[in-house]
Design a protein around this motif. Sequence first.
Motif, PDB file in Angstrom:
ATOM      1  N   GLY A   1       1.964  12.701 113.072  1.00 46.76           N
ATOM      2  CA  GLY A   1       1.805  12.999 111.656  1.00 46.76           C
ATOM      3  C   GLY A   1       0.490  12.496 111.113  1.00 46.76           C
ATOM      4  N   THR A   2       0.408  11.201 110.858  1.00 47.22           N
ATOM      5  CA  THR A   2      -0.784  10.589 110.262  1.00 47.22           C
ATOM      6  C   THR A   2      -2.011  10.794 111.140  1.00 47.22           C
ATOM      7  OG1 THR A   2       0.797   8.888 109.663  1.00 47.22           O
ATOM      8  CG2 THR A   2      -1.495   8.447 109.121  1.00 47.22           C
ATOM      9  N   LEU A   3      -1.824  10.655 112.441  1.00 52.16           N
ATOM     10  CA  LEU A   3      -2.924  10.727 113.407  1.00 52.16           C
ATOM     11  C   LEU A   3      -3.723  12.031 113.275  1.00 52.16           C
ATOM     12  CD1 LEU A   3      -3.738   8.910 115.858  1.00 52.16           C
ATOM     13  CD2 LEU A   3      -2.466  10.498 117.287  1.00 52.16           C
TER      14      LEU A   3
ATOM     15  N   ARG B   1      -5.657  18.722 106.982  1.00 50.09           N
ATOM     16  CA  ARG B   1      -6.122  18.814 105.597  1.00 50.09           C
ATOM     17  C   ARG B   1      -7.455  19.589 105.546  1.00 50.09           C
ATOM     18  NH1 ARG B   1      -5.985  13.713 104.306  1.00 50.09           N
ATOM     19  NH2 ARG B   1      -3.754  13.662 104.039  1.00 50.09           N
ATOM     20  N   MET B   2      -8.364  19.283 106.479  1.00 48.20           N
ATOM     21  CA  MET B   2      -9.652  19.997 106.509  1.00 48.20           C
ATOM     22  C   MET B   2      -9.443  21.486 106.760  1.00 48.20           C
ATOM     23  SD  MET B   2     -12.269  17.536 108.536  1.00 48.20           S
ATOM     24  CE  MET B   2     -13.688  18.570 108.306  1.00 48.20           C
TER      25      MET B   2
ATOM     26  N   GLY C   1       6.071  23.861 114.177  1.00 50.30           N
ATOM     27  CA  GLY C   1       6.678  22.572 114.509  1.00 50.30           C
ATOM     28  C   GLY C   1       7.615  22.085 113.415  1.00 50.30           C
ATOM     29  N   THR C   2       7.470  20.816 113.047  1.00 51.22           N
ATOM     30  CA  THR C   2       8.362  20.206 112.051  1.00 51.22           C
ATOM     31  C   THR C   2       7.947  20.555 110.616  1.00 51.22           C
ATOM     32  OG1 THR C   2       6.972  18.258 111.956  1.00 51.22           O
ATOM     33  CG2 THR C   2       8.797  18.197 113.545  1.00 51.22           C
ATOM     34  N   GLY C   3       6.982  21.456 110.478  1.00 53.08           N
ATOM     35  CA  GLY C   3       6.543  21.852 109.123  1.00 53.08           C
ATOM     36  C   GLY C   3       5.699  20.786 108.447  1.00 53.08           C
ATOM     37  N   ILE C   4       4.979  20.021 109.254  1.00 54.10           N
ATOM     38  CA  ILE C   4       4.201  18.913 108.709  1.00 54.10           C
ATOM     39  C   ILE C   4       3.088  19.397 107.777  1.00 54.10           C
ATOM     40  CG2 ILE C   4       2.562  18.713 110.672  1.00 54.10           C
ATOM     41  CD1 ILE C   4       3.386  15.578 110.309  1.00 54.10           C
ATOM     42  N   SER C   5       2.653  20.651 107.958  1.00 49.71           N
ATOM     43  CA  SER C   5       1.575  21.189 107.104  1.00 49.71           C
ATOM     44  C   SER C   5       2.099  21.806 105.809  1.00 49.71           C
ATOM     45  CB  SER C   5       0.780  22.263 107.858  1.00 49.71           C
ATOM     46  OG  SER C   5       0.095  21.697 108.930  1.00 49.71           O
ATOM     47  N   LEU C   6       3.401  21.914 105.665  1.00 51.42           N
ATOM     48  CA  LEU C   6       3.938  22.626 104.485  1.00 51.42           C
ATOM     49  C   LEU C   6       3.351  22.134 103.156  1.00 51.42           C
ATOM     50  CD1 LEU C   6       7.725  23.269 105.333  1.00 51.42           C
ATOM     51  CD2 LEU C   6       5.810  24.880 105.318  1.00 51.42           C
ATOM     52  N   PRO C   7       3.234  20.811 102.929  1.00 51.91           N
ATOM     53  CA  PRO C   7       2.705  20.362 101.632  1.00 51.91           C
ATOM     54  C   PRO C   7       1.249  20.771 101.392  1.00 51.91           C
ATOM     55  CG  PRO C   7       3.862  18.586 102.758  1.00 51.91           C
ATOM     56  CD  PRO C   7       3.705  19.693 103.748  1.00 51.91           C
ATOM     57  N   LEU C   8       0.568  21.259 102.433  1.00 51.83           N
ATOM     58  CA  LEU C   8      -0.839  21.645 102.272  1.00 51.83           C
ATOM     59  C   LEU C   8      -1.001  23.086 101.779  1.00 51.83           C
ATOM     60  CD1 LEU C   8      -2.249  20.036 105.557  1.00 51.83           C
ATOM     61  CD2 LEU C   8      -2.426  19.129 103.231  1.00 51.83           C
TER      62      LEU C   8
END
Length: 202
Positions: free
Chosen positions: A18-20, A26-27, A46-53
């Motif tokens: 995630g953080t890594l 974001r870029m 994947g786990t939808g980690i980019s959804l908030p972007l």
Amino acid sequence: MPKKIYSLYSHFYDSVFGTLLHPGRRMASELMDIQPGEKILEVGIGTGISLPLYRRDAEVIGIDISRDMIKQAGEKKQRLGYHNVKLCITDASEMAFKNNYFDKVIASHSITVIPKPFETLKEIKRVCKENAEFFFLNYAGIDDNLVAKFEKALSPIRCRLGLGKTIDLEKLLNSANFHIDFKNRINIFKLVQLIKCRNNGV
Ligand SMILES: C[S@@+](CC[C@H](N)C(=O)[O-])C[C@H]1O[C@@H](n2cnc3c(N)ncnc32)[C@H](O)[C@@H]1O
């Protein structure tokens, strides 16, 4: 193989990757510059980690081959109320979407993990509009000849761990007739490659 390993990873993926990898995501989202109403495809969501972007007034479709990864993405979608997002369990190399549908596509850390990357690129082109834009985030390894040789030797192990093959993404993109508009090495130690391409019409 990706299904089994990512079923396991789904439980801790966000904590480890995630953080890594997030500065790169974001870029990429800034470079995508999504406009209201655009149709966006995320390949290997994947786990939808980019959804908030993603902005909420765009239509976002996320696909993944792993049921457990999509389950995690579904939970995020519900929890955060992303009514503009649809999630599908689909093999990226054989998508069921119609031709000329999407405006922009992102494959974030997925193209080197997908067993048939060339077929996937062809599918991505098929489902996109003529003037579509494509964005790839990909682990590119260390930009040093000696270390790169060592890394290449470790490629089969990375592959078994589901972390992707060491491939020459630029060569692959060229062979699938993607025109590279922008490329940059980003993230810690510049280990990740961000590439923007457009459809060259072939
Ligand atoms: C390293 S994860 C990337 C997740 C996320 N996009 C990110 O930025 O971290 C790679 C994802 O690609 C998915 N994947 C692997 N093969 C696939 C295929 N043939 N079709 C669709 N997704 C696939 C995996 O299940 C996994 O969720």
